[in-house]
Structures are given as structure tokens and as C-alpha cells.
Write an enzyme that holds these catalytic residues in place. Structure first.
Site, PDB file in Angstrom:
ATOM      1  N   ASP A  75      -3.218  22.372   2.391  1.00 42.61           N
ATOM      2  CA  ASP A  75      -3.235  23.507   1.480  1.00 42.61           C
ATOM      3  C   ASP A  75      -2.670  23.080   0.145  1.00 42.61           C
ATOM      4  O   ASP A  75      -1.652  22.394   0.088  1.00 42.61           O
ATOM      5  CB  ASP A  75      -2.422  24.673   2.050  1.00 42.61           C
ATOM      6  CG  ASP A  75      -3.337  25.605   2.797  1.00 42.61           C
ATOM      7  OD1 ASP A  75      -4.153  26.279   2.143  1.00 42.61           O
ATOM      8  OD2 ASP A  75      -3.287  25.597   4.037  1.00 42.61           O
ATOM      9  N   THR A 112     -11.353  21.409   7.106  1.00 44.49           N
ATOM     10  CA  THR A 112     -11.448  21.975   5.759  1.00 44.49           C
ATOM     11  C   THR A 112     -12.891  22.395   5.485  1.00 44.49           C
ATOM     12  O   THR A 112     -13.831  21.775   5.984  1.00 44.49           O
ATOM     13  CB  THR A 112     -11.004  20.955   4.679  1.00 44.49           C
ATOM     14  OG1 THR A 112     -11.204  21.539   3.378  1.00 44.49           O
ATOM     15  CG2 THR A 112     -11.773  19.644   4.737  1.00 44.49           C
ATOM     16  N   LYS A 147     -12.237  18.034  -1.226  1.00 47.39           N
ATOM     17  CA  LYS A 147     -10.990  17.601  -0.608  1.00 47.39           C
ATOM     18  C   LYS A 147     -11.281  16.535   0.445  1.00 47.39           C
ATOM     19  O   LYS A 147     -10.572  15.546   0.561  1.00 47.39           O
ATOM     20  CB  LYS A 147     -10.281  18.804   0.043  1.00 47.39           C
ATOM     21  CG  LYS A 147      -9.615  19.714  -0.973  1.00 47.39           C
ATOM     22  CD  LYS A 147      -9.193  21.056  -0.415  1.00 47.39           C
ATOM     23  CE  LYS A 147      -8.183  21.018   0.666  1.00 47.39           C
ATOM     24  NZ  LYS A 147      -7.514  22.347   0.842  1.00 47.39           N
TER      25      LYS A 147
HETATM   26  P1  ITT Z   1      -9.708  24.609   2.710  1.00 45.94           P
HETATM   27  O1  ITT Z   1     -10.928  24.963   3.498  1.00 45.94           O
HETATM   28  O2  ITT Z   1      -9.215  23.208   2.987  1.00 45.94           O
HETATM   29  O3  ITT Z   1      -8.582  25.618   2.812  1.00 45.94           O
HETATM   30  P2  ITT Z   1      -9.808  25.464  -0.074  1.00 45.94           P
HETATM   31  O4  ITT Z   1     -10.789  25.220  -1.166  1.00 45.94           O
HETATM   32  O5  ITT Z   1      -9.580  26.860   0.397  1.00 45.94           O
HETATM   33  O6  ITT Z   1     -10.206  24.543   1.167  1.00 45.94           O
HETATM   34  P3  ITT Z   1      -7.004  25.267  -0.881  1.00 45.94           P
HETATM   35  O7  ITT Z   1      -6.753  26.627  -0.352  1.00 45.94           O
HETATM   36  O8  ITT Z   1      -6.076  24.181  -0.470  1.00 45.94           O
HETATM   37  O9  ITT Z   1      -8.472  24.763  -0.511  1.00 45.94           O
HETATM   38  O10 ITT Z   1      -7.045  25.212  -2.452  1.00 45.94           O
HETATM   39  C1  ITT Z   1      -6.922  26.341  -3.239  1.00 45.94           C
HETATM   40  C2  ITT Z   1      -7.618  26.174  -4.540  1.00 45.94           C
HETATM   41  O11 ITT Z   1      -6.767  25.464  -5.441  1.00 45.94           O
HETATM   42  C3  ITT Z   1      -8.923  25.407  -4.520  1.00 45.94           C
HETATM   43  O12 ITT Z   1     -10.009  26.231  -4.162  1.00 45.94           O
HETATM   44  C4  ITT Z   1      -9.007  24.912  -5.972  1.00 45.94           C
HETATM   45  O13 ITT Z   1      -9.541  25.913  -6.795  1.00 45.94           O
HETATM   46  C5  ITT Z   1      -7.538  24.684  -6.321  1.00 45.94           C
HETATM   47  N1  ITT Z   1      -7.195  23.278  -6.100  1.00 45.94           N
HETATM   48  C6  ITT Z   1      -6.562  22.748  -5.020  1.00 45.94           C
HETATM   49  N2  ITT Z   1      -6.461  21.421  -5.145  1.00 45.94           N
HETATM   50  C7  ITT Z   1      -7.056  21.093  -6.299  1.00 45.94           C
HETATM   51  C8  ITT Z   1      -7.309  19.890  -6.972  1.00 45.94           C
HETATM   52  O14 ITT Z   1      -6.962  18.724  -6.465  1.00 45.94           O
HETATM   53  N3  ITT Z   1      -7.932  19.943  -8.138  1.00 45.94           N
HETATM   54  C9  ITT Z   1      -8.318  21.116  -8.679  1.00 45.94           C
HETATM   55  N4  ITT Z   1      -8.144  22.300  -8.111  1.00 45.94           N
HETATM   56  C10 ITT Z   1      -7.516  22.299  -6.917  1.00 45.94           C
END
Ligand code: ITT
Length: 189
Positions: A65, A7, A12
Site C-alpha cells: 500500500d 495487486t 506496481k
Molecule cells: P493495489 O491493487 O495494489 O491496492 P492501488 O493502485 O490501489 O493498487 P495503492 O492503494 O497502493 O495502489 O496506491 C494508491 C494510489 O497512490 C495509486 O493509485 C496512485 O495513484 C498513487 N501512487 C502510489 N504509488 C505511486 C507511485 O509510485 N507513483 C505515483 N503514484 C503512486
């Protein structure tokens, strides 16, 4: 040997690490450059992501994700959450919701684990809640300041500690499923 969480998101990683430690699992963060596929379901995004990361790293690893699905917006931003957070942000989301009385929303998480030569194994969870009328709190990341989980006490995720959020969140419960399964598998070896 440490288990790799592929990630680029340090928040996260922090959340998952705290839970991993309770299972005696050491986590290592690795960012594997990858262009995520566009799809309407998180499963379709995380599964090839895990396969790709596993091939690139040559080691067992998992990806996760997540997305925010708002009922009044017919599930938007869902799989497009990252883009929407970076373009509209929390203020933009609150503007979109300004005239909506239906505030129901849920965060979904799909964790995909893969080992070399194997197929991705998925662990999914979600948490229901509502979108606030104003942003509250400084902890966490992303949409945390505008989301109140139904199982909580009226605080947003951004007003909770990492362990409080982990106890009810989509990610906390999905990675918990992975860690339970992984610990059992490791014990059999
Ligand atoms: P990866 O490198 O793991 O893909 P990412 O930031 O791109 O990291 P995601 O695609 O899983 O992660 O998440 C999409 C978005 O959704 C993330 O950038 C946040 O804005 C929102 N999001 C996901 N989980 C969240 C959480 O627990 N609390 C608040 N916002 C969240």
C-alpha cells in the site's frame, strides 16, 4: 515456486518484478477482490490486506500500500491517494497546491508479506521530494508526473526509467527489503 504479489495495479507489479528478477525471484500477479479498510496509516491497511489475500490464495504472498503525503495539505491525500487520483487527478492536485510555497511531500510504501498460518510481516519505506508546478513526463503512473524526489536530479518520477525510479522510490526500497529478507529465509530452508 513463484512469489505472489496480490495487486490490481500493473505498474506496481512491473516495478516490483524488475527488482525481484535481480534476486532470482519469480513474481506472479494475482488480483484478490477485497474492500480495503479505511485508516489513517498505511500499516493498518496493508496488514489485514495481506492476511486476507493469503487466506484466499492459500499461499505465501504480499500486498503493498502506498500514498502521497503532502505537508502543506497536512498529509493529504495519504491513504486516500487512489480515490483522489481518480477524482482530482494530477491537475486537481496542482490546483490545490497553486498558492502553496511549501511544496514538500513524500511517498510512503508499506509492503506486507504473509504465509499461511503466519502473521503479516511489514517492510516500510518513504521517499521525500517536492510537488511540481506542472506535470512532467510520461512514464510510471499516478502522481509520478508531479513528484520530484530530493535524491534525484530535478526530474519527476515520470521522467525516469523503471529502474531509475526503483533505485530511489518508496516502493523500490520497501520491496527490496522484502526480497532481501525472503531470499535469506529461502536459503535457510
Ligand atoms: P493495489 O491493487 O495494489 O491496492 P492501488 O493502485 O490501489 O493498487 P495503492 O492503494 O497502493 O495502489 O496506491 C494508491 C494510489 O497512490 C495509486 O493509485 C496512485 O495513484 C498513487 N501512487 C502510489 N504509488 C505511486 C507511485 O509510485 N507513483 C505515483 N503514484 C503512486
Amino acid at each position: 515456486m513463484a512469489l505472489i504479489f496480490s495487486t490490481g495495479n500493473r505498474h506496481k507489479f512491473k516495478e516490483a518484478s524488475e527488482l525481484a528478477a535481480r534476486h532470482g525471484i519469480e513474481l506472479e500477479q494475482r488480483g484478490v477482490p477485497y474492500t480495503e479498510i479505511q485508516a489513517d496509516e498505511l500499516e493498518k491497511i496493508s496488514s489485514p490486506g495481506a492476511l486476507h489475500a493469503c487466506i484466499m490464495l492459500g499461499s505465501p504472498c504480499f500486498v503493498e500500500d502506498a500514498g502521497l503525503f503532502v505537508r502543506a495539505l497536512r498529509g493529504f491525500p495519504g491513504p486516500y491517494s487512489k480515490y483522489v487520483f481518480h477524482t482530482l487527478g494530477n491537475e486537481g492536485m496542482l490546483k490545490l497546491m497553486r498558492n502553496e510555497s511549501d511544496r514538500a511531500a513524500e511517498f510512503r510504501s508499506v509492503v506486507a508479506y504473509c504465509r499461511p498460518g503466519g502473521k503479516p510481516r511489514l517492510f516500510s519505506e518513504k521517499v521525500e521530494g517536492v510537488i511540481t508546478f506542472e506535470a512532467r513526463g510520461k512514464s510510471g503512473f499516478g502522481f509520478d508526473p508531479i513528484f520530484i524526489p530530493s535524491k534525484g536530479d530535478d526530474r519527476t518520477f515520470a521522467e525516469m526509467s523503471t529502474s531509475e525510479k526503483n533505485g530511489i522510490s518508496h516502493r523500490g526500497r520497501a520491496v527490496e527489503k522484502l526480497f532481501k529478507w525472503y531470499t535469506k529465509k529461502r536459503a535457510k530452508r
